[in-house]
Scaffold this motif. Structure first.
Motif, PDB file in Angstrom:
ATOM      1  N   ILE A 178      23.528  -8.748   4.233  1.00 31.90           N
ATOM      2  CA  ILE A 178      24.914  -8.390   3.911  1.00 31.90           C
ATOM      3  C   ILE A 178      25.113  -6.888   4.051  1.00 31.90           C
ATOM      4  CG2 ILE A 178      26.625  -8.253   2.052  1.00 31.90           C
ATOM      5  CD1 ILE A 178      25.721 -10.942   1.078  1.00 31.90           C
ATOM      6  N   ASP A 179      24.144  -6.128   3.605  1.00 35.25           N
ATOM      7  CA  ASP A 179      24.243  -4.677   3.669  1.00 35.25           C
ATOM      8  C   ASP A 179      24.352  -4.204   5.116  1.00 35.25           C
ATOM      9  OD1 ASP A 179      24.275  -2.187   2.278  1.00 35.25           O
ATOM     10  OD2 ASP A 179      22.233  -1.816   2.960  1.00 35.25           O
TER      11      ASP A 179
ATOM     12  N   THR B  61      27.888  -5.496   7.186  1.00 38.59           N
ATOM     13  CA  THR B  61      29.244  -5.247   6.680  1.00 38.59           C
ATOM     14  C   THR B  61      29.586  -3.766   6.789  1.00 38.59           C
ATOM     15  OG1 THR B  61      28.338  -5.114   4.431  1.00 38.59           O
ATOM     16  CG2 THR B  61      29.318  -7.207   5.091  1.00 38.59           C
TER      17      THR B  61
ATOM     18  N   LYS C   6      31.840  -1.587   1.724  1.00 38.07           N
ATOM     19  CA  LYS C   6      31.276  -2.172   0.516  1.00 38.07           C
ATOM     20  C   LYS C   6      32.278  -3.120  -0.118  1.00 38.07           C
ATOM     21  CE  LYS C   6      28.809  -0.979  -3.734  1.00 38.07           C
ATOM     22  NZ  LYS C   6      28.254   0.143  -4.551  1.00 38.07           N
ATOM     23  N   ASN C   7      31.811  -4.305  -0.445  1.00 33.96           N
ATOM     24  CA  ASN C   7      32.643  -5.299  -1.124  1.00 33.96           C
ATOM     25  C   ASN C   7      32.370  -5.223  -2.624  1.00 33.96           C
ATOM     26  OD1 ASN C   7      32.782  -8.261  -2.333  1.00 33.96           O
ATOM     27  ND2 ASN C   7      34.207  -8.205  -0.616  1.00 33.96           N
TER      28      ASN C   7
ATOM     29  N   LYS D  46      32.337  -7.357  -4.941  1.00 35.14           N
ATOM     30  CA  LYS D  46      31.525  -8.428  -5.505  1.00 35.14           C
ATOM     31  C   LYS D  46      30.161  -8.546  -4.834  1.00 35.14           C
ATOM     32  CE  LYS D  46      31.608 -13.404  -6.557  1.00 35.14           C
ATOM     33  NZ  LYS D  46      32.417 -14.652  -6.491  1.00 35.14           N
ATOM     34  N   TYR D  47      30.131  -8.405  -3.514  1.00 36.03           N
ATOM     35  CA  TYR D  47      28.907  -8.697  -2.771  1.00 36.03           C
ATOM     36  C   TYR D  47      28.154  -7.447  -2.297  1.00 36.03           C
ATOM     37  CZ  TYR D  47      30.896 -13.373  -2.699  1.00 36.03           C
ATOM     38  OH  TYR D  47      31.424 -14.589  -3.068  1.00 36.03           O
TER      39      TYR D  47
ATOM     40  N   SER E 166      33.614 -13.041   9.421  1.00 40.52           N
ATOM     41  CA  SER E 166      33.873 -12.951   7.976  1.00 40.52           C
ATOM     42  C   SER E 166      34.767 -11.750   7.671  1.00 40.52           C
ATOM     43  CB  SER E 166      32.556 -12.847   7.216  1.00 40.52           C
ATOM     44  OG  SER E 166      31.753 -13.982   7.429  1.00 40.52           O
TER      45      SER E 166
ATOM     46  N   ILE F  93      35.513 -10.627   3.840  1.00 46.43           N
ATOM     47  CA  ILE F  93      34.667  -9.817   2.976  1.00 46.43           C
ATOM     48  C   ILE F  93      34.986  -8.326   3.104  1.00 46.43           C
ATOM     49  CG2 ILE F  93      32.717  -9.435   4.553  1.00 46.43           C
ATOM     50  CD1 ILE F  93      30.849 -10.040   2.156  1.00 46.43           C
TER      51      ILE F  93
END
Length: 266
Positions: free
Chosen positions: A108-109, A112, A115-116, A118-119, A184, A187
């Motif tokens: 995920i890091d 993306t 920065k989200n 939640k995630y 996605s 996100i």
């Protein structure tokens, strides 16, 4: 005692299954390791070479793809591979594919841009910097590649679709083609603002998603399509969007859609 024995038996068969799984990668596929200083990591890279690579002197276009564990080999895939090598072999495709393994818990890091809340995440700038400034020069040095924008593509699904789209916005002079599968965007909705502020979009883009991936997927893709339409005329035929009836967010959708995307993009 019985419960512990049962757990040990289960563990034994799980391990046995893992080791008994045969690799399905063809002889056109190999791997190597490379340092990724931007990510403070060592990356495993998978490379697919055309069937005639060793007997020709040609140069080939290159597609950079994410989540390499799922591209070529059932043994390393999470829930099924894309069969990229077999599909390209069947087409006698004149292209090199570079698969970059994801960073497991850092996936995920890496994939993306922002920065989200939640995630988390938000390290795609460094990930793409690794591809552009470390990996691509190495590939261009070791293999007979066509290095220009027109012959350099990027492709991925889910978070890989998101970062592929981000790549053509951040590096328009590097990536001239993008396969964006089930992106996605949800996100990192900031990607829409980035698109609005992008003056020109030159890359050729193939969007793919299923209408059974979740209520937001098709609408998110349509939203991006409209933003693209503000930047260039549909008459350029540089964007194609394919929405698969009943398609779900999984490897089957992306595996089945790969060949048409490749043929259209290249």
């Amino acid at each position: 005692m019985i419960r512990r024995l049962a757990l040990l038996i289960t563990l034994f068969f799980t391990i046995a299954k893992t080791f008994s799984q045969q690799s399905t990668a063809t002889k056109q596929v190999s791997t190597f390791m490379i340092e990724a200083p931007q990510l403070k990591a060592t990356k495993k890279i998978w490379i697919y070479l055309p069937k005639n690579y060793t007997t020709s002197k040609k140069r080939y276009p290159v597609i950079y793809m994410h989540d390499a564990q799922n591209l070529f080999d059932a043994k390393t895939s999470f829930v099924g591979e894309w069969n990229i090598d077999e599909k390209l072999d069947s087409l006698n495709a004149q292209v090199i594919v570079i698969g970059i393994e994801h960073g497991n818990e850092k996936r995920i890091d890496e994939l993306t841009p922002y920065k989200n809340a939640k995630y988390g995440g938000g390290n795609a700038d460094n990930y793409l910097d690794f591809i552009v400034k470390t990996l691509k020069p190495e590939i261009d040095k070791k293999y007979r590649t066509k290095t220009n924008t027109k012959n350099t593509g990027i492709m991925g699904s889910s978070l890989g679709g998101l970062v592929s789209y981000y790549a053509i916005l951040k590096y328009p002079m590097v990536f001239g083609r993008a396969g964006v599968f089930s992106p996605s965007f949800w996100i990192n909705p900031e990607i829409y603002t980035l698109m609005e502020n992008t003056p020109k979009l030159k890359a050729k883009i193939y969007f793919l998603c299923g209408d059974n991936e979740g209520e937001g997927m098709v609408s998110d893709l349509n939203k991006m399509d409209l933003l693209i339409a503000d930047k260039r005329c549909d008459c350029t035929n540089m964007t194609k969007t394919k929405i698969i009836k009943g398609g779900q967010h999984n490897e089957k959708l992306w595996r089945d859609g790969f060949v048409k995307a490749y043929i259209w993009l290249f």
